[in-house]
Design a protein around this motif. Structure first.
Motif, PDB file in Angstrom:
ATOM      1  N   ILE A 196       0.846  -1.199   0.000  1.00 23.22           N
ATOM      2  CA  ILE A 196       0.000   0.000   0.000  1.00 23.22           C
ATOM      3  C   ILE A 196       0.880   1.248   0.000  1.00 23.22           C
ATOM      4  CG2 ILE A 196      -1.645   1.364   1.365  1.00 23.22           C
ATOM      5  CD1 ILE A 196      -2.787  -1.310   2.409  1.00 23.22           C
ATOM      6  N   GLU A 197       1.987   1.173   0.724  1.00 18.20           N
ATOM      7  CA  GLU A 197       2.892   2.323   0.844  1.00 18.20           C
ATOM      8  C   GLU A 197       3.424   2.780  -0.511  1.00 18.20           C
ATOM      9  OE1 GLU A 197       6.493   3.596   3.769  1.00 18.20           O
ATOM     10  OE2 GLU A 197       6.727   1.712   2.682  1.00 18.20           O
ATOM     11  N   LYS A 198       3.628   1.855  -1.441  1.00 21.48           N
ATOM     12  CA  LYS A 198       4.109   2.229  -2.772  1.00 21.48           C
ATOM     13  C   LYS A 198       3.074   3.057  -3.523  1.00 21.48           C
ATOM     14  CE  LYS A 198       6.653  -2.006  -3.521  1.00 21.48           C
ATOM     15  NZ  LYS A 198       6.679  -3.210  -4.345  1.00 21.48           N
ATOM     16  N   HIS A 199       1.816   2.686  -3.351  1.00 23.14           N
ATOM     17  CA  HIS A 199       0.729   3.364  -4.062  1.00 23.14           C
ATOM     18  C   HIS A 199       0.301   4.650  -3.372  1.00 23.14           C
ATOM     19  CE1 HIS A 199       0.189  -0.221  -6.579  1.00 23.14           C
ATOM     20  NE2 HIS A 199       0.379  -0.901  -5.473  1.00 23.14           N
ATOM     21  N   VAL A 200       0.263   4.596  -2.043  1.00 16.11           N
ATOM     22  CA  VAL A 200      -0.187   5.738  -1.248  1.00 16.11           C
ATOM     23  C   VAL A 200       0.749   5.847  -0.040  1.00 16.11           C
ATOM     24  CG1 VAL A 200      -2.153   6.792  -0.059  1.00 16.11           C
ATOM     25  CG2 VAL A 200      -2.562   5.198  -1.926  1.00 16.11           C
ATOM     26  N   PRO A 201       1.836   6.619  -0.150  1.00 16.36           N
ATOM     27  CA  PRO A 201       2.806   6.691   0.944  1.00 16.36           C
ATOM     28  C   PRO A 201       2.221   7.212   2.260  1.00 16.36           C
ATOM     29  CG  PRO A 201       3.715   7.642  -1.051  1.00 16.36           C
ATOM     30  CD  PRO A 201       2.271   7.357  -1.323  1.00 16.36           C
ATOM     31  N   VAL A 202       1.271   8.131   2.167  1.00 17.55           N
ATOM     32  CA  VAL A 202       0.630   8.667   3.366  1.00 17.55           C
ATOM     33  C   VAL A 202      -0.863   8.838   3.070  1.00 17.55           C
ATOM     34  CG1 VAL A 202       1.126  11.074   2.798  1.00 17.55           C
ATOM     35  CG2 VAL A 202       0.708  10.438   5.159  1.00 17.55           C
ATOM     36  N   ILE A 203      -1.674   8.508   4.056  1.00 19.33           N
ATOM     37  CA  ILE A 203      -3.123   8.665   3.925  1.00 19.33           C
ATOM     38  C   ILE A 203      -3.540   9.704   4.948  1.00 19.33           C
ATOM     39  CG2 ILE A 203      -5.362   7.530   4.127  1.00 19.33           C
ATOM     40  CD1 ILE A 203      -3.852   4.882   3.411  1.00 19.33           C
ATOM     41  N   THR A 204      -4.258  10.705   4.510  1.00 23.65           N
ATOM     42  CA  THR A 204      -4.689  11.753   5.414  1.00 23.65           C
ATOM     43  C   THR A 204      -6.023  11.382   6.043  1.00 23.65           C
ATOM     44  OG1 THR A 204      -3.559  13.389   4.041  1.00 23.65           O
ATOM     45  CG2 THR A 204      -5.185  14.214   5.607  1.00 23.65           C
ATOM     46  N   LEU A 205      -6.010  11.310   7.368  1.00 23.54           N
ATOM     47  CA  LEU A 205      -7.236  11.045   8.125  1.00 23.54           C
ATOM     48  C   LEU A 205      -7.777  12.394   8.580  1.00 23.54           C
ATOM     49  CD1 LEU A 205      -5.969   8.129  10.376  1.00 23.54           C
ATOM     50  CD2 LEU A 205      -7.114   7.971   8.172  1.00 23.54           C
ATOM     51  N   VAL A 206      -9.028  12.619   8.372  1.00 22.07           N
ATOM     52  CA  VAL A 206      -9.615  13.905   8.742  1.00 22.07           C
ATOM     53  C   VAL A 206     -10.710  13.674   9.769  1.00 22.07           C
ATOM     54  CG1 VAL A 206     -10.776  15.968   7.901  1.00 22.07           C
ATOM     55  CG2 VAL A 206      -9.129  14.800   6.445  1.00 22.07           C
ATOM     56  N   GLY A 207     -10.597  14.347  10.867  1.00 19.69           N
ATOM     57  CA  GLY A 207     -11.603  14.272  11.911  1.00 19.69           C
ATOM     58  C   GLY A 207     -11.466  15.504  12.766  1.00 19.69           C
ATOM     59  N   GLY A 208     -11.726  16.636  12.185  1.00 18.64           N
ATOM     60  CA  GLY A 208     -11.520  17.890  12.891  1.00 18.64           C
ATOM     61  C   GLY A 208     -10.176  18.502  12.536  1.00 18.64           C
ATOM     62  N   ARG A 209      -9.203  17.656  12.266  1.00 22.57           N
ATOM     63  CA  ARG A 209      -7.885  18.113  11.809  1.00 22.57           C
ATOM     64  C   ARG A 209      -7.261  17.001  10.982  1.00 22.57           C
ATOM     65  NH1 ARG A 209      -4.096  17.647  17.154  1.00 22.57           N
ATOM     66  NH2 ARG A 209      -4.777  15.568  17.707  1.00 22.57           N
ATOM     67  N   ALA A 210      -6.344  17.372  10.130  1.00 19.26           N
ATOM     68  CA  ALA A 210      -5.716  16.389   9.247  1.00 19.26           C
ATOM     69  C   ALA A 210      -4.624  15.638  10.020  1.00 19.26           C
ATOM     70  CB  ALA A 210      -5.120  17.081   8.029  1.00 19.26           C
ATOM     71  N   LEU A 211      -4.705  14.315   9.970  1.00 18.02           N
ATOM     72  CA  LEU A 211      -3.708  13.468  10.615  1.00 18.02           C
ATOM     73  C   LEU A 211      -3.121  12.519   9.586  1.00 18.02           C
ATOM     74  CD1 LEU A 211      -5.710  12.490  13.815  1.00 18.02           C
ATOM     75  CD2 LEU A 211      -3.833  14.109  13.681  1.00 18.02           C
ATOM     76  N   PRO A 212      -1.783  12.455   9.488  1.00 21.26           N
ATOM     77  CA  PRO A 212      -1.185  11.529   8.528  1.00 21.26           C
ATOM     78  C   PRO A 212      -1.180  10.099   9.069  1.00 21.26           C
ATOM     79  CG  PRO A 212       0.531  12.716   9.689  1.00 21.26           C
ATOM     80  CD  PRO A 212      -0.790  13.270  10.171  1.00 21.26           C
ATOM     81  N   PHE A 213      -1.471   9.150   8.187  1.00 22.61           N
ATOM     82  CA  PHE A 213      -1.441   7.731   8.531  1.00 22.61           C
ATOM     83  C   PHE A 213      -0.436   7.066   7.609  1.00 22.61           C
ATOM     84  CE2 PHE A 213      -2.838   3.350   7.885  1.00 22.61           C
ATOM     85  CZ  PHE A 213      -2.992   2.909   9.193  1.00 22.61           C
ATOM     86  N   PHE A 214       0.572   6.448   8.193  1.00 25.50           N
ATOM     87  CA  PHE A 214       1.599   5.750   7.431  1.00 25.50           C
ATOM     88  C   PHE A 214       1.402   4.247   7.615  1.00 25.50           C
ATOM     89  CE2 PHE A 214       3.279   9.872   8.642  1.00 25.50           C
ATOM     90  CZ  PHE A 214       3.728  10.367   7.427  1.00 25.50           C
ATOM     91  N   VAL A 215       1.037   3.573   6.551  1.00 21.43           N
ATOM     92  CA  VAL A 215       0.743   2.136   6.625  1.00 21.43           C
ATOM     93  C   VAL A 215       1.938   1.355   7.145  1.00 21.43           C
ATOM     94  CG1 VAL A 215       0.152   0.081   5.283  1.00 21.43           C
ATOM     95  CG2 VAL A 215      -1.028   2.221   4.847  1.00 21.43           C
ATOM     96  N   ALA A 216       3.130   1.645   6.645  1.00 16.77           N
ATOM     97  CA  ALA A 216       4.321   0.890   7.049  1.00 16.77           C
ATOM     98  C   ALA A 216       4.572   1.031   8.548  1.00 16.77           C
ATOM     99  CB  ALA A 216       5.533   1.344   6.250  1.00 16.77           C
ATOM    100  N   ASP A 217       4.469   2.239   9.063  1.00 16.95           N
ATOM    101  CA  ASP A 217       4.677   2.442  10.503  1.00 16.95           C
ATOM    102  C   ASP A 217       3.631   1.690  11.317  1.00 16.95           C
ATOM    103  OD1 ASP A 217       6.796   4.086   9.855  1.00 16.95           O
ATOM    104  OD2 ASP A 217       5.710   5.951  10.221  1.00 16.95           O
ATOM    105  N   PHE A 218       2.391   1.729  10.848  1.00 13.31           N
ATOM    106  CA  PHE A 218       1.300   1.037  11.536  1.00 13.31           C
ATOM    107  C   PHE A 218       1.554  -0.469  11.560  1.00 13.31           C
ATOM    108  CE2 PHE A 218      -2.963  -0.896  11.598  1.00 13.31           C
ATOM    109  CZ  PHE A 218      -3.481  -0.307  12.743  1.00 13.31           C
ATOM    110  N   LEU A 219       1.952  -1.024  10.422  1.00 10.40           N
ATOM    111  CA  LEU A 219       2.225  -2.462  10.358  1.00 10.40           C
ATOM    112  C   LEU A 219       3.404  -2.846  11.238  1.00 10.40           C
ATOM    113  CD1 LEU A 219       1.729  -3.306   6.576  1.00 10.40           C
ATOM    114  CD2 LEU A 219       0.266  -3.965   8.486  1.00 10.40           C
ATOM    115  N   LEU A 220       4.465  -2.057  11.197  1.00  7.14           N
ATOM    116  CA  LEU A 220       5.636  -2.378  12.011  1.00  7.14           C
ATOM    117  C   LEU A 220       5.305  -2.388  13.497  1.00  7.14           C
ATOM    118  CD1 LEU A 220       8.423  -0.399  10.122  1.00  7.14           C
ATOM    119  CD2 LEU A 220       8.134  -2.891  10.242  1.00  7.14           C
ATOM    120  N   GLU A 221       4.415  -1.497  13.906  1.00  7.21           N
ATOM    121  CA  GLU A 221       4.062  -1.422  15.320  1.00  7.21           C
ATOM    122  C   GLU A 221       3.069  -2.514  15.734  1.00  7.21           C
ATOM    123  OE1 GLU A 221       2.066   1.662  18.511  1.00  7.21           O
ATOM    124  OE2 GLU A 221       3.055   2.472  16.735  1.00  7.21           O
ATOM    125  N   HIS A 222       2.088  -2.796  14.901  1.00  7.72           N
ATOM    126  CA  HIS A 222       1.003  -3.683  15.305  1.00  7.72           C
ATOM    127  C   HIS A 222       1.051  -5.086  14.703  1.00  7.72           C
ATOM    128  CE1 HIS A 222      -0.921  -0.433  17.434  1.00  7.72           C
ATOM    129  NE2 HIS A 222      -0.730   0.327  16.380  1.00  7.72           N
TER     130      HIS A 222
END
Length: 117
Positions: free
Chosen positions: A76-102
């Motif tokens: 997913i990271e190759k196609h979309v390096p960062v995904i912006t989550l919006v919920g009152g403010r923009a938050l970056p979501f990095f798939v690789a970091d999420f996978l490495l942690e969880h």
């Protein structure tokens, strides 16, 4: 009051269906990312990563994760390096970091993380 326990960890069929759902959702979302038909596919990719981590969490500790599926979710990271989550403010979501942690990579799976410029 319930007198029975449902054991999820040992339910190979349920885990296989979850993995199949990850593959299907991933393929469908990636097919539309970056096209004129894209709507919420980037957020669906966040759901794919979360579902994959959930699968890894409920799978038996002795089971080896599917390296091909891990690489697919990682891609997913190759196609979309960062995904912006919006919920009152923009938050970056990095798939690789999420996978490495969880859901750390399975043994003998070499991955290359994209570094920011």
């Amino acid at each position: 009051e319930l007198d029975f326990v449902v054991v999820v960890r040992d339910n190979a069929i349920l885990l296989a269906e979850f993995e199949r759902a990850v593959k299907i959702k991933l393929d469908r979302a990636l097919a539309l990312v970056g096209t004129a038909s894209e709507t919420d596919e980037r957020l669906q990719l966040v759901q794919v990563a979360a579902l994959y981590c959930f699968i890894r969490r409920i799978a038996p500790a002795k089971s080896e994760p599917d390296p091909k599926l891990y690489r697919s979710v990682w891609s997913i990271e190759k196609h979309v390096p960062v995904i912006t989550l919006v919920g009152g403010r923009a938050l970056p979501f990095f798939v690789a970091d999420f996978l490495l942690e969880h859901a750390p990579p399975p043994p003998n799976v070499l991955l290359k993380k994209i570094e920011p410029l």
